[in-house]
Design an enzyme around this catalytic site. Structure first.
Site, PDB file in Angstrom:
ATOM      1  CG  PHE A 127      -1.878   1.211   1.161  1.00 23.25           C
ATOM      2  CD1 PHE A 127      -3.006   1.178   0.346  1.00 23.25           C
ATOM      3  CD2 PHE A 127      -1.619   2.364   1.880  1.00 23.25           C
ATOM      4  CE1 PHE A 127      -3.860   2.281   0.253  1.00 23.25           C
ATOM      5  CE2 PHE A 127      -2.468   3.465   1.799  1.00 23.25           C
ATOM      6  CZ  PHE A 127      -3.592   3.425   0.985  1.00 23.25           C
ATOM      7  CG  ASP A 213       5.504   3.728   2.028  1.00 18.58           C
ATOM      8  OD1 ASP A 213       5.453   4.329   3.119  1.00 18.58           O
ATOM      9  OD2 ASP A 213       4.509   3.581   1.288  1.00 18.58           O
ATOM     10  CE  LYS A 242      -1.133   5.541   7.814  1.00 17.57           C
ATOM     11  NZ  LYS A 242      -0.727   4.917   6.562  1.00 17.57           N
TER      12      LYS A 242
HETATM   13  C1  LIG Z   1      -1.006   5.229   5.140  1.00 18.27           C
HETATM   14  C2  LIG Z   1       0.044   4.850   4.172  1.00 18.27           C
HETATM   15  C3  LIG Z   1       0.249   5.577   2.986  1.00 18.27           C
HETATM   16  C4  LIG Z   1      -0.639   6.716   2.574  1.00 18.27           C
HETATM   17  O1  LIG Z   1      -0.595   7.792   3.448  1.00 18.27           O
HETATM   18  P1  LIG Z   1      -1.735   8.922   3.373  1.00 18.27           P
HETATM   19  O2  LIG Z   1      -1.311   9.936   4.385  1.00 18.27           O
HETATM   20  O3  LIG Z   1      -3.036   8.267   3.678  1.00 18.27           O
HETATM   21  O4  LIG Z   1      -1.706   9.471   1.977  1.00 18.27           O
HETATM   22  C5  LIG Z   1       1.289   5.187   2.161  1.00 18.27           C
HETATM   23  N1  LIG Z   1       2.086   4.144   2.480  1.00 18.27           N
HETATM   24  C6  LIG Z   1       1.928   3.433   3.605  1.00 18.27           C
HETATM   25  C7  LIG Z   1       2.870   2.305   3.915  1.00 18.27           C
HETATM   26  C8  LIG Z   1       0.889   3.743   4.484  1.00 18.27           C
HETATM   27  O5  LIG Z   1       0.706   3.003   5.592  1.00 18.27           O
END
Ligand SMILES: *Cc1c(COP(=O)(O)O)cnc(C)c1O
Length: 391
Positions: A127, A213, A242
């Site tokens: 994701f 990420d 986050k």
């Molecule tokens: C939550 C998340 C995203 C997206 O972040 P947003 O602030 O919702 O755009 C991207 N990568 C990972 C691994 C995530 O957990």
């Protein structure tokens, strides 16, 4: 009928205040929070140091623009680079935006090398966000369904599988790997030890960028400031968001080495990114985590929590696996278990279910001993009842 666009299947509860690991709804009922707003409020709700930083900054200056020098951004970038070993930072407002910057950096590095149709290796089950480029990078058809055509230039391989990447080494259009150190939305999948080290080696051998990420795993969630530090490597590009602002929206894209100077004035930007309020909050978050040694606590207590779940669920046949790192725990069942979210809510506990069959726990670092025992006890009872009656 509300005028909100119908983009979320929301639970029928509304919170009006919080304190530490506890939330209170509009009826006055209290809940133990094991979601942390999806790995955001690691320092819990209404943390006094964060509240104070936001309050005092808001009384001084909120926003000027990236047309001007912003001292708080410089300080925050310094701090993040000291903690991570990275060299430069671009501030944005969300995780997807941090990954967008990473993807643009990979594209520009390719264009500089004369590659006109570059490809980035991404993982199944990953994701990376909901913008067009990041949903194209995401390994979940449900996220992509209805939004074709996708952004091109992504090659997908299974997670935690080096052979699949080695098989791509002859493709001269590949320029980067984008990977989560632990897959979060995908069901809390922890790769084998040495995975990131091997990816680092493959990137060095092939002159690819390693783009990690850490939007969910970063800022202490796995028991180190950044999950890549468990493997003693350094990425070329690092995405954060986050937990960086404990609820104040802020994201960051960090670069090092050969990725350091790829973006230059005119290449990228954002109006809000790194404004004084967001940076003040993030600085307070990093300082608070450091002063109180919260991340050491996560490393120790995370292990204990994982062992407790493994013990308490060991004899439950419907439990496929209990896995995790730090305060990121997944309990996979042998059947869809989304109904457990509502059952937990009734009992005053907030949990999340991802990928349909995996309970995901992302407790705040400030959760105390009594609360973590309560967490284990309620989850164990819910899972036992559910697996005994369902199917
Ligand atoms: C939550 C998340 C995203 C997206 O972040 P947003 O602030 O919702 O755009 C991207 N990568 C990972 C691994 C995530 O957990």
């Amino acid at each position: 009928m509300s005028h909100l666009m119908n983009t979320y299947a929301r639970l029928p509860v509304s919170f009006c205040k919080g304190q530490g690991a506890v939330l209170q709804d509009t009826e006055g009922k209290h809940y133990l929070d094991a979601v942390s707003g999806i790995a955001v409020t690691s320092l819990g709700h209404a943390h006094p140091a964060i509240a104070e930083a936001i309050c005092s900054q808001s009384q001084t200056l909120l926003h000027t623009s990236n047309l001007y020098q912003i001292e708080k951004q410089v300080q925050l970038a310094d701090k993040l680079c000291t903690l991570s070993g990275m060299e430069k930072v671009f501030f944005c407002n969300s995780g997807a935006e941090a990954n967008e910057a990473a993807i643009k950096i990979a594209r520009k590095s390719a264009n500089q090398k004369g590659i006109t149709h570059p490809k980035i290796i991404v993982m199944e089950n990953s994701f990376h966000g909901r913008t067009l480029a990041t949903l194209s990078a995401t390994g979940n058809p449900k996220v992509q369904e209805g939004f074709y055509p996708l952004v091109e230039g992504f090659v997908r391989v299974p997670y935690d599988n080096l052979e699949a990447i080695e098989a791509l080494q002859d493709d001269k259009d590949i320029v980067a790997i984008l990977v989560e150190p632990v897959q979060g939305e995908g069901g809390v999948h922890v790769p084998k030890a040495g995975y990131l080290q091997s990816l680092r080696k493959l990137c060095d051998q092939n002159d690819w960028l390693l783009m990690i990420d850490e939007i969910q795993t970063g800022i202490g969630r796995t028991g180190k400031w950044f999950a890549f530090q468990h493997e003693g490597i350094l990425p070329d590009v690092l995405s954060l968001a986050k937990a960086l602002g404990n609820g104040m929206p802020i994201g960051a894209s960090l670069v090092a080495g050969k990725a350091r100077d790829i973006l230059v004035p005119g290449n990228h930007g954002t109006t809000f990114g790194g404004n004084l309020l967001a940076c003040a909050a993030a600085l307070a978050v990093l300082n608070t985590l450091e002063i109180h040694k919260y991340i050491d606590h996560v490393a120790q207590k995370g292990d204990v929590l994982l062992q407790e779940f493994r013990k308490s669920l060991a004899d439950v046949p419907g439990v496929v696996e209990v896995r995790g790192k730090g305060y990121m725990i997944g309990i996979q069942l042998n059947q869809p278990c989304g109904v457990l979210v509502g059952k937990a809510l009734e009992q005053g506990l907030l949990i999340n279910v991802t990928r349909g069959d995996t309970i995901r726990l992302l407790p705040p670092f400030v959760m105390n001993q009594e609360q973590s025992q309560q967490l284990v006890q309620i989850i164990t009872q819910l899972v036992r009842e559910f697996t005994a009656t369902a199917s």
